[in-house]
Design an enzyme around this catalytic site. Sequence first.
Site, PDB file in Angstrom:
ATOM      1  N   GLU A 194      -9.552 105.563  13.467  1.00  0.00           N
ATOM      2  CA  GLU A 194      -9.363 104.230  14.031  1.00  0.00           C
ATOM      3  C   GLU A 194     -10.264 103.962  15.235  1.00  0.00           C
ATOM      4  O   GLU A 194     -10.379 102.815  15.677  1.00  0.00           O
ATOM      5  CB  GLU A 194      -7.903 104.014  14.432  1.00  0.00           C
ATOM      6  CG  GLU A 194      -7.423 104.875  15.589  1.00  0.00           C
ATOM      7  CD  GLU A 194      -5.969 104.597  15.939  1.00  0.00           C
ATOM      8  OE1 GLU A 194      -5.625 104.712  17.123  1.00  0.00           O
ATOM      9  OE2 GLU A 194      -5.175 104.263  15.023  1.00  0.00           O
TER      10      GLU A 194
ATOM     11  N   GLN B  14      -5.678 111.925  13.318  1.00  0.00           N
ATOM     12  CA  GLN B  14      -5.101 113.034  12.550  1.00  0.00           C
ATOM     13  C   GLN B  14      -3.735 113.438  13.082  1.00  0.00           C
ATOM     14  O   GLN B  14      -2.838 113.781  12.303  1.00  0.00           O
ATOM     15  CB  GLN B  14      -6.061 114.224  12.562  1.00  0.00           C
ATOM     16  CG  GLN B  14      -5.567 115.412  11.740  1.00  0.00           C
ATOM     17  CD  GLN B  14      -6.605 116.508  11.626  1.00  0.00           C
ATOM     18  OE1 GLN B  14      -7.800 116.250  11.652  1.00  0.00           O
ATOM     19  NE2 GLN B  14      -6.153 117.757  11.510  1.00  0.00           N
TER      20      GLN B  14
ATOM     21  N   HIS C  52     -14.131 115.521  10.602  1.00  0.00           N
ATOM     22  CA  HIS C  52     -14.250 114.168  11.144  1.00  0.00           C
ATOM     23  C   HIS C  52     -15.724 113.783  11.258  1.00  0.00           C
ATOM     24  O   HIS C  52     -16.476 114.398  12.019  1.00  0.00           O
ATOM     25  CB  HIS C  52     -13.597 114.086  12.527  1.00  0.00           C
ATOM     26  CG  HIS C  52     -12.108 114.231  12.499  1.00  0.00           C
ATOM     27  ND1 HIS C  52     -11.252 113.189  12.801  1.00  0.00           N
ATOM     28  CD2 HIS C  52     -11.316 115.289  12.191  1.00  0.00           C
ATOM     29  CE1 HIS C  52      -9.998 113.606  12.680  1.00  0.00           C
ATOM     30  NE2 HIS C  52     -10.021 114.871  12.318  1.00  0.00           N
TER      31      HIS C  52
END
Length: 257
Positions: free
Chosen positions: A148, A188, A216
């Site tokens: 996000e 996460q 990531h």
Amino acid sequence: MDSRKCGEKDQMLHSAIDGEGYNGSDVAKAPLSTSSVQSPDTQHPTIDFDGLSWPSRGTLQRKETTKKEKEEQLVKLSGAIRTILECVGENPDREGLRNTPERFAKAMLFFTKGYEENIHTILNGAIFHEDHEEMIIVKDIDFFSLCEHHLVPFFGKMHVGYIPNGQVIGLSKIARIVDTFSRRLQVQERLTKQVSRALSELLQPQGVGVIVESSHLCMVMRGVQKTGTITTTSCMLGVLQSTAQTRKEFLNFVNRK
């Protein structure tokens, strides 16, 4: 209508689904000890507001949009992508990019389809009474999500285990629950807790354990640019949190090749 009244009405509409403004005074506490740190994501049950599961501002609006409104939203989102292409120095009218805004808009709606999914609908009654009190583990569940903070992917494996308390869940539903929460804008740490809390609320088990291992791209493609790094998070509830031997058993199963 007066803008102040509009704002007050909007605040009332979303107060029940916005984690930050959520009034949880009439919500039952989760039955299992979850965390020593309290936050809007841990104070309230996961399965809330018609099964939307930790919905954010605008989630209900998206779920209830008409076909015409969805078409309008697609056009609006496509226009935003076209603007991005122009801002990075591209020509959105050239052959290779001519249909990219609409393609990306449709892809983004798919990447975030978890906002529209209802946990109870996904379960479809697949919770069964069963006299089984030993650990059940589903390992290596693939998941894909969007960070996000940068809207770039993070992805990996999730390992989910629980000890029943008279009820078991269809194994495929565990993977579907993972998909529901991962197909949103996420971090996460929150994703890990949401999956574990969802199983806790649905099954009332003796304990739940969730371990997430992922890569990531926000720290691979940009920033520190470290390839090969794996981030691991966990959430243990009930006896998996309170009993070291039970927690060790779960970890041994997860680490077994």
